[in-house]
Design a protein around this motif. Structure first.
Motif, PDB file in Angstrom:
ATOM      1  N   LEU A 148       0.835  -1.203   0.000  1.00 30.79           N
ATOM      2  CA  LEU A 148       0.000   0.000   0.000  1.00 30.79           C
ATOM      3  C   LEU A 148       0.871   1.255   0.000  1.00 30.79           C
ATOM      4  CD1 LEU A 148      -2.729   1.426   0.207  1.00 30.79           C
ATOM      5  CD2 LEU A 148      -2.635   1.091   2.694  1.00 30.79           C
ATOM      6  N   LEU A 149       1.968   1.213   0.736  1.00 31.08           N
ATOM      7  CA  LEU A 149       2.874   2.359   0.763  1.00 31.08           C
ATOM      8  C   LEU A 149       3.495   2.594  -0.613  1.00 31.08           C
ATOM      9  CD1 LEU A 149       3.952   4.452   2.769  1.00 31.08           C
ATOM     10  CD2 LEU A 149       5.908   2.942   3.162  1.00 31.08           C
ATOM     11  N   PHE A 150       3.846   1.518  -1.304  1.00 29.86           N
ATOM     12  CA  PHE A 150       4.362   1.650  -2.665  1.00 29.86           C
ATOM     13  C   PHE A 150       3.312   2.274  -3.579  1.00 29.86           C
ATOM     14  CE2 PHE A 150       8.006  -0.911  -1.639  1.00 29.86           C
ATOM     15  CZ  PHE A 150       8.939  -0.612  -2.627  1.00 29.86           C
ATOM     16  N   LEU A 151       2.068   1.869  -3.440  1.00 30.92           N
ATOM     17  CA  LEU A 151       0.992   2.443  -4.258  1.00 30.92           C
ATOM     18  C   LEU A 151       0.866   3.945  -4.016  1.00 30.92           C
ATOM     19  CD1 LEU A 151      -1.735  -0.339  -3.862  1.00 30.92           C
ATOM     20  CD2 LEU A 151      -0.515   0.249  -5.963  1.00 30.92           C
ATOM     21  N   VAL A 152       0.972   4.351  -2.753  1.00 31.26           N
ATOM     22  CA  VAL A 152       0.888   5.776  -2.421  1.00 31.26           C
ATOM     23  C   VAL A 152       2.041   6.543  -3.057  1.00 31.26           C
ATOM     24  CG1 VAL A 152       1.031   7.453  -0.547  1.00 31.26           C
ATOM     25  CG2 VAL A 152      -0.391   5.415  -0.285  1.00 31.26           C
ATOM     26  N   PHE A 153       3.257   5.989  -2.957  1.00 34.32           N
ATOM     27  CA  PHE A 153       4.425   6.687  -3.482  1.00 34.32           C
ATOM     28  C   PHE A 153       4.426   6.746  -5.006  1.00 34.32           C
ATOM     29  CE2 PHE A 153       6.222   6.788   0.689  1.00 34.32           C
ATOM     30  CZ  PHE A 153       7.201   7.762   0.633  1.00 34.32           C
ATOM     31  N   PHE A 154       3.902   5.727  -5.656  1.00 33.12           N
ATOM     32  CA  PHE A 154       3.954   5.696  -7.112  1.00 33.12           C
ATOM     33  C   PHE A 154       2.777   6.406  -7.782  1.00 33.12           C
ATOM     34  CE2 PHE A 154       7.333   2.743  -6.507  1.00 33.12           C
ATOM     35  CZ  PHE A 154       8.046   2.741  -7.688  1.00 33.12           C
ATOM     36  N   PHE A 155       1.635   6.481  -7.086  1.00 35.00           N
ATOM     37  CA  PHE A 155       0.461   7.034  -7.747  1.00 35.00           C
ATOM     38  C   PHE A 155      -0.089   8.299  -7.093  1.00 35.00           C
ATOM     39  CE2 PHE A 155       0.370   2.449  -8.731  1.00 35.00           C
ATOM     40  CZ  PHE A 155       0.452   2.529 -10.107  1.00 35.00           C
ATOM     41  N   VAL A 156       0.339   8.603  -5.884  1.00 31.81           N
ATOM     42  CA  VAL A 156      -0.149   9.792  -5.198  1.00 31.81           C
ATOM     43  C   VAL A 156       0.944  10.854  -5.088  1.00 31.81           C
ATOM     44  CG1 VAL A 156      -1.145  10.722  -3.078  1.00 31.81           C
ATOM     45  CG2 VAL A 156      -1.843   8.455  -3.903  1.00 31.81           C
ATOM     46  N   VAL A 157       2.107  10.450  -4.600  1.00 32.81           N
ATOM     47  CA  VAL A 157       3.207  11.404  -4.394  1.00 32.81           C
ATOM     48  C   VAL A 157       3.594  12.137  -5.681  1.00 32.81           C
ATOM     49  CG1 VAL A 157       5.648  11.611  -3.760  1.00 32.81           C
ATOM     50  CG2 VAL A 157       4.094  10.245  -2.347  1.00 32.81           C
ATOM     51  N   PRO A 158       3.763  11.442  -6.829  1.00 36.28           N
ATOM     52  CA  PRO A 158       4.132  12.186  -8.052  1.00 36.28           C
ATOM     53  C   PRO A 158       3.066  13.170  -8.505  1.00 36.28           C
ATOM     54  CG  PRO A 158       4.589   9.851  -8.309  1.00 36.28           C
ATOM     55  CD  PRO A 158       3.770   9.991  -7.066  1.00 36.28           C
ATOM     56  N   GLU A 159       1.805  12.852  -8.250  1.00 35.59           N
ATOM     57  CA  GLU A 159       0.723  13.730  -8.670  1.00 35.59           C
ATOM     58  C   GLU A 159       0.645  15.001  -7.837  1.00 35.59           C
ATOM     59  OE1 GLU A 159      -1.348  13.433 -11.208  1.00 35.59           O
ATOM     60  OE2 GLU A 159      -0.398  11.575 -11.900  1.00 35.59           O
ATOM     61  N   ILE A 160       1.036  14.896  -6.563  1.00 34.95           N
ATOM     62  CA  ILE A 160       0.862  16.031  -5.645  1.00 34.95           C
ATOM     63  C   ILE A 160       2.163  16.793  -5.412  1.00 34.95           C
ATOM     64  CG2 ILE A 160       0.174  16.689  -3.307  1.00 34.95           C
ATOM     65  CD1 ILE A 160      -1.664  14.278  -3.252  1.00 34.95           C
ATOM     66  N   PHE A 161       3.274  16.060  -5.231  1.00 38.40           N
ATOM     67  CA  PHE A 161       4.505  16.709  -4.781  1.00 38.40           C
ATOM     68  C   PHE A 161       5.604  16.742  -5.843  1.00 38.40           C
ATOM     69  CE2 PHE A 161       2.524  14.820  -0.950  1.00 38.40           C
ATOM     70  CZ  PHE A 161       2.296  15.986  -0.233  1.00 38.40           C
ATOM     71  N   PHE A 162       5.990  15.592  -6.360  1.00 35.75           N
ATOM     72  CA  PHE A 162       7.179  15.523  -7.204  1.00 35.75           C
ATOM     73  C   PHE A 162       6.870  14.830  -8.532  1.00 35.75           C
ATOM     74  CE2 PHE A 162       8.597  15.197  -2.739  1.00 35.75           C
ATOM     75  CZ  PHE A 162       9.250  16.424  -2.645  1.00 35.75           C
ATOM     76  N   PRO A 163       6.248  15.525  -9.471  1.00 38.76           N
ATOM     77  CA  PRO A 163       5.964  14.907 -10.775  1.00 38.76           C
ATOM     78  C   PRO A 163       7.250  14.598 -11.529  1.00 38.76           C
ATOM     79  CG  PRO A 163       5.481  17.262 -10.818  1.00 38.76           C
ATOM     80  CD  PRO A 163       5.770  16.916  -9.386  1.00 38.76           C
ATOM     81  N   GLY A 164       7.254  13.480 -12.211  1.00 39.96           N
ATOM     82  CA  GLY A 164       8.407  13.115 -13.021  1.00 39.96           C
ATOM     83  C   GLY A 164       9.520  12.408 -12.269  1.00 39.96           C
ATOM     84  N   MET A 165       9.315  12.091 -10.998  1.00 38.43           N
ATOM     85  CA  MET A 165      10.349  11.397 -10.237  1.00 38.43           C
ATOM     86  C   MET A 165      10.514   9.971 -10.755  1.00 38.43           C
ATOM     87  SD  MET A 165      10.671  10.883  -6.089  1.00 38.43           S
ATOM     88  CE  MET A 165      10.722  12.653  -5.809  1.00 38.43           C
ATOM     89  N   SER A 166      11.735   9.487 -10.802  1.00 36.60           N
ATOM     90  CA  SER A 166      12.015   8.169 -11.368  1.00 36.60           C
ATOM     91  C   SER A 166      11.442   7.062 -10.487  1.00 36.60           C
ATOM     92  CB  SER A 166      13.524   7.965 -11.511  1.00 36.60           C
ATOM     93  OG  SER A 166      14.131   7.841 -10.243  1.00 36.60           O
ATOM     94  N   PRO A 167      11.035   5.937 -11.102  1.00 33.35           N
ATOM     95  CA  PRO A 167      10.538   4.800 -10.309  1.00 33.35           C
ATOM     96  C   PRO A 167      11.556   4.304  -9.294  1.00 33.35           C
ATOM     97  CG  PRO A 167       9.996   4.510 -12.626  1.00 33.35           C
ATOM     98  CD  PRO A 167      10.911   5.693 -12.547  1.00 33.35           C
ATOM     99  N   PHE A 168      12.841   4.343  -9.657  1.00 32.90           N
ATOM    100  CA  PHE A 168      13.869   3.873  -8.725  1.00 32.90           C
ATOM    101  C   PHE A 168      13.874   4.711  -7.450  1.00 32.90           C
ATOM    102  CE2 PHE A 168      18.135   4.238  -6.944  1.00 32.90           C
ATOM    103  CZ  PHE A 168      18.454   2.902  -6.730  1.00 32.90           C
ATOM    104  N   LEU A 169      13.816   6.027  -7.602  1.00 33.56           N
ATOM    105  CA  LEU A 169      13.838   6.904  -6.440  1.00 33.56           C
ATOM    106  C   LEU A 169      12.557   6.752  -5.618  1.00 33.56           C
ATOM    107  CD1 LEU A 169      15.297   9.000  -4.802  1.00 33.56           C
ATOM    108  CD2 LEU A 169      14.415  10.776  -6.330  1.00 33.56           C
ATOM    109  N   LEU A 170      11.424   6.629  -6.286  1.00 32.96           N
ATOM    110  CA  LEU A 170      10.163   6.441  -5.574  1.00 32.96           C
ATOM    111  C   LEU A 170      10.178   5.142  -4.778  1.00 32.96           C
ATOM    112  CD1 LEU A 170       7.638   7.590  -8.343  1.00 32.96           C
ATOM    113  CD2 LEU A 170       8.068   8.745  -6.164  1.00 32.96           C
ATOM    114  N   GLY A 171      10.683   4.073  -5.409  1.00 33.38           N
ATOM    115  CA  GLY A 171      10.767   2.799  -4.705  1.00 33.38           C
ATOM    116  C   GLY A 171      11.724   2.857  -3.532  1.00 33.38           C
TER     117      GLY A 171
END
Length: 215
Positions: free
Chosen positions: A65-88
């Motif tokens: 669930l935390l991965f889902l938040v970081f991959f689908f919520v965080v880029p939309e609100i805070f850091f668009p365009g962040m790489s999957p590696f960094l998000l993971g």
């Protein structure tokens, strides 16, 4: 053996990806976990509340669930365009930091209270007392649980493969989609994880021996 030889470059990239995300998220977890442990024992109530809230929330949240938040919520609100590696790496590091925090806090509790009181009596601040007096003494008791935590982090990194991060589990998905027998694929993936976890376990055993010599 053919599955490895035919796709060795992909396996190599997946193995390197696992090592990289493990290393980066471990650094994040260690630094953040130490900071949160300081918050948890801080004399400042807002800091204690923040540390407690972080640990309670993250430890009781499923990692997927935390991965889902970081991959689908965080880029939309805070850091668009962040790489999957960094998000993971951030998701895994933030999650593991809550466990590091509790391990460090338990180690801090093993240090006699008189040590901190003596430091305060000579005018040392809370930060100086924690970093110069308490944490060095707590390190011996903290290393064994940290070993288990970071080995678990290595295995948890497999979740990143489901989110387009190049690592060993992602290689397994690719081989399965190409029609290879799942059994040898999983054996090679398991071997890759064993290499990383054994290396990490050896590193922590070395640290334990060093600390025993220093005692």
């Amino acid at each position: 053996m053919n599955v490895l030889l035919d796709h060795f470059a992909e396996f190599r990239d997946g193995f390197i990806g696992t090592v990289e995300i493990t290393a980066v998220s471990s650094v994040i977890a260690l630094v953040l976990g130490l900071l949160l442990a300081g918050f948890r024992v801080s004399p400042v109530p807002p800091l204690r509340f923040f540390g407690t809230a972080w640990v309670t929330l993250l430890r009781n949240t499923p990692l997927t669930l935390l991965f889902l938040v970081f991959f689908f919520v965080v880029p939309e609100i805070f850091f668009p365009g962040m790489s999957p590696f960094l998000l993971g790496s951030l998701a895994l590091g933030f999650y593991t930091a809550s466990f590091v925090c509790e391990a460090v806090r338990s180690g801090i509790s093993t240090v006699p209270l008189g040590q901190a009181e003596a430091a305060r009596s000579i005018g040392m601040s809370f930060t100086q007392t924690l970093s110069l007096i308490v944490l060095p003494q707590a390190t011996r008791t903290v290393i064994p649980p940290l070993s288990s935590i970071f080995i678990a982090l290595t295995k948890n990194s497999a979740i990143a493969g489901a989110f387009s991060v190049a690592e060993l589990f992602g290689w397994q998905k690719l081989m399965s989609e190409d029609g290879y027998d799942i059994v040898p694929v999983f054996l090679w993936v398991a071997l890759g994880y064993l290499i990383v976890t054994f290396a990490m376990s050896g590193l922590f055993r070395l640290l334990e021996r060093r600390m025993e010599v220093a005692r």
